[in-house]
Structure formats: C-alpha cells, structure tokens
Design a protein around this motif. Structure first.
Motif: not given
Length: 82
Positions: A9, A11, A13, A15-16, A24-26, A30-31, A50, A54
């Motif tokens: 990942c 990061n 942002d 996918c979230e 999905i969260s940080p 990585i997420y 997601c 990606c």
C-alpha cells in the motif's frame, strides 16, 4: 471472504472513500480493512470497489477471513438494516 490491504500500500487515499461500508481506514503505517464491515461490496456493487481503484493492486482476499457469498450477503443485510 473479507479483503485485506498488503504492505505494498502506498497510502494514496483512493480506496477509503470508495468503501460503501466504511470498512477502510488509515492504520499506523498503511490503510486497513475491518473484516467485520467488509462485504467485498456484495449487496452494493458487482465488484469490490476498493480493488477496482487501487493503483498498486495491494488489496487481496484475506486468508484468515474466508466467507461465502451467502455470509457476505447476510453481513450486508445486517449492516444496512434500519
């Protein structure tokens, strides 16, 4: 089967905001995907959103959370119940 994000990942942002279940969260580095909320978009979309967005293909099936389509649909129904 719930999904997971691998250490590839970046990061980015993307996918979230695509997750209809808020799974999905940080994480610390990585997420992360909450397997209790992940339905692989069953009930919402034909494919996991997601995974579709990606850019580095780091979202895979979680081998520790194998779930059938029926289980994912039941989870979707539970999560969306009013």
């Amino acid at each position: 089967m719930a999904l997971m994000i691998t250490d590839e990942c970046i990061n980015c942002d993307v996918c979230e905001p695509e997750c209809p279940n808020g799974a999905i969260s940080p994480g610390e580095e990585i997420y992360v995907i909450d397997s209790g909320l992940c339905t692989e978009c069953v009930g919402h979309f034909e494919t996991a959103q997601c995974v579709e967005v990606c850019p580095v293909d780091c979202i895979i099936s979680d081998p520790d959370n194998k779930e059938s389509q029926d289980v994912l649909m039941a989870k979707y129904e539970r999560l969306t119940a009013v």
